[in-house]
Design a protein around this motif. Sequence first.
Motif, PDB file in Angstrom:
ATOM      1  N   SER A  37       0.923  -1.123   0.170  1.00 33.11           N
ATOM      2  CA  SER A  37       0.058  -0.115  -0.202  1.00 33.11           C
ATOM      3  C   SER A  37       0.929   1.131   0.020  1.00 33.11           C
ATOM      4  O   SER A  37       2.061   1.155   0.578  1.00 33.11           O
ATOM      5  CB  SER A  37      -1.026   0.082   1.347  1.00 33.11           C
ATOM      6  N   TRP A  50      -0.158   1.740 -11.750  1.00 27.33           N
ATOM      7  CA  TRP A  50      -0.535   0.394 -11.329  1.00 27.33           C
ATOM      8  C   TRP A  50      -1.922   0.274 -10.888  1.00 27.33           C
ATOM      9  O   TRP A  50      -2.666   1.286 -10.584  1.00 27.33           O
ATOM     10  CB  TRP A  50       0.506   0.631  -9.905  1.00 27.33           C
ATOM     11  N   LYS A  52      -4.956  -0.512  -8.753  1.00 25.07           N
ATOM     12  CA  LYS A  52      -4.914  -0.081  -7.323  1.00 25.07           C
ATOM     13  C   LYS A  52      -6.210  -0.014  -6.656  1.00 25.07           C
ATOM     14  O   LYS A  52      -7.310   0.027  -7.560  1.00 25.07           O
ATOM     15  CB  LYS A  52      -4.397   1.132  -6.910  1.00 25.07           C
ATOM     16  N   TYR A  62      -3.827   3.796  -0.954  1.00 24.39           N
ATOM     17  CA  TYR A  62      -4.136   3.192  -2.042  1.00 24.39           C
ATOM     18  C   TYR A  62      -3.607   1.604  -1.771  1.00 24.39           C
ATOM     19  O   TYR A  62      -2.496   1.593  -1.447  1.00 24.39           O
ATOM     20  CB  TYR A  62      -4.001   3.431  -3.598  1.00 24.39           C
ATOM     21  N   LEU A  64      -2.247  -1.775  -3.712  1.00 28.95           N
ATOM     22  CA  LEU A  64      -1.682  -2.152  -5.078  1.00 28.95           C
ATOM     23  C   LEU A  64      -1.824  -3.613  -5.116  1.00 28.95           C
ATOM     24  O   LEU A  64      -1.461  -4.429  -4.441  1.00 28.95           O
ATOM     25  CB  LEU A  64      -0.321  -1.756  -5.192  1.00 28.95           C
ATOM     26  N   LYS A  65      -2.504  -3.994  -6.436  1.00 30.46           N
ATOM     27  CA  LYS A  65      -2.487  -5.150  -6.902  1.00 30.46           C
ATOM     28  C   LYS A  65      -1.269  -6.133  -6.608  1.00 30.46           C
ATOM     29  O   LYS A  65      -1.218  -7.229  -6.314  1.00 30.46           O
ATOM     30  CB  LYS A  65      -3.109  -5.437  -8.104  1.00 30.46           C
TER      31      LYS A  65
END
Length: 458
Positions: A37, A50, A52, A62, A64-65
């Motif tokens: 994150s 990215w 998110k 956020y 992040l995947k």
Amino acid sequence: MSDILLPKAFESQMIDLLGSEEFSAFKKAIDEPSQTSLRLNSAKQVELDWEKSSIPWSDQGYFLKERPSFTLDPAFHAGAYYVQEASSMFIDHILKSLEIPRGIYLDLAAAPGGKSTLLSSYLGENGLLVANEVIQSRAQILKENIVKWGLGNAIVTNNDPEHFSPLEGFFDLVLVDAPCSGEGMFRKDPQARTEWSPDHVTLCELRQKRIMDQAGALVKAGGYLIYSTCTFNEQENEDMIRFLTEEFSYEPVRIPLDSDWKIRETIVDAEGKRYFGYRFFPHLVNGEGFFITILQRSEDAFIQEPKRVKDFKHHYLKEIWDRDSAEMDRELGFEESGKYYTLNDSYFRISKDWNLHFQKLSQHVSLKYFGVELGKKQKQDWIPSHEWALSLLPKNGFPRRELSKTEALDFLRKNELELTDLPIGWVLMTYQQLPLGWVKNLGNRINNYYPKDWRIRM
């Protein structure tokens, strides 16, 4: 999945806290990968490519995947965002839901700087942050992150908590993210499991009490104290609320929660009142283990306001008179009124509104950095500092050169630059319009002034 087993005493402690069935879910969760994150710097706009999703308790936070290589993203080095654990961003929700007045804040155990940059963003132009770190090497990392964030509303200090004792009743808010046994990091850092023991928990509790015995007195009447740990046990959390309320006059504060967040509220009965804490479990919350509480200083407590000093004296800072400070603001095109000091022939600028507080602080603490360092002056010419480049202050009169990602990474590595049509003299390098630092074009060569210690080594 981690090969490092949980200590048996820790398992027993967590079963007491959660019950056997829920402990199974907890145990499974801390063997799963952590989610990356970050929190955006609202003062430095950037577009992230990215995938998110929003962190619900932080406006700029956020998930992040996938975890990218932040080191190879020039926007990271420009201070466009801070890679911060999601649970600790809950401080953003505390500040905004309570509408805590901006003023002078202290982050007493601040390195590496995640919570300090969050406080800096909340304060904006309406406050001053003291970001303190007791360990010198970590204080240097803290300074770098404060400089990259660029808001110019912070002082970085390198002091033991007891050095702040002359500043009783001085701060509108004190945050202590206490050094702890690290139970909340067992997923992110499995090695922490090997360092845990009941004796270590007790040692941490004693250290925390020593810190809070100092911190509790620093908050002025009506101000706020935030205490947090990255651990689960009651010894370092609820017991610390009991300790604080026995030692100092503090009132309970309750934070509004959305039930979807699955943050557990805990209630502590102490001194005839009900106090509140908030615990983040990794099997319930998309974040690491975390505990936080907030208390408000009683209105009858002490308030210390800084007094005007006729002749400011300091063993290494030299004050620039107000008239000369105003002249420098005009010369540099700064709209807000600043106050200037010199240190080793380099000029520093802070907000004039907080000058008295700064002077008071400078008499008692070890300053590592403050405001914005502008650089040195040779007659009418400036040798601009890297700190000025990364700050939000205008850089009037200096040309800019927008770099591609490849060029930006070459600059950040301090590689030899091949840039055509570059003006002679100092030029500000930017990436996605974000300042990265300076070069000086001498005509026959280009000197890269990116700090040597900061360069990318990958």
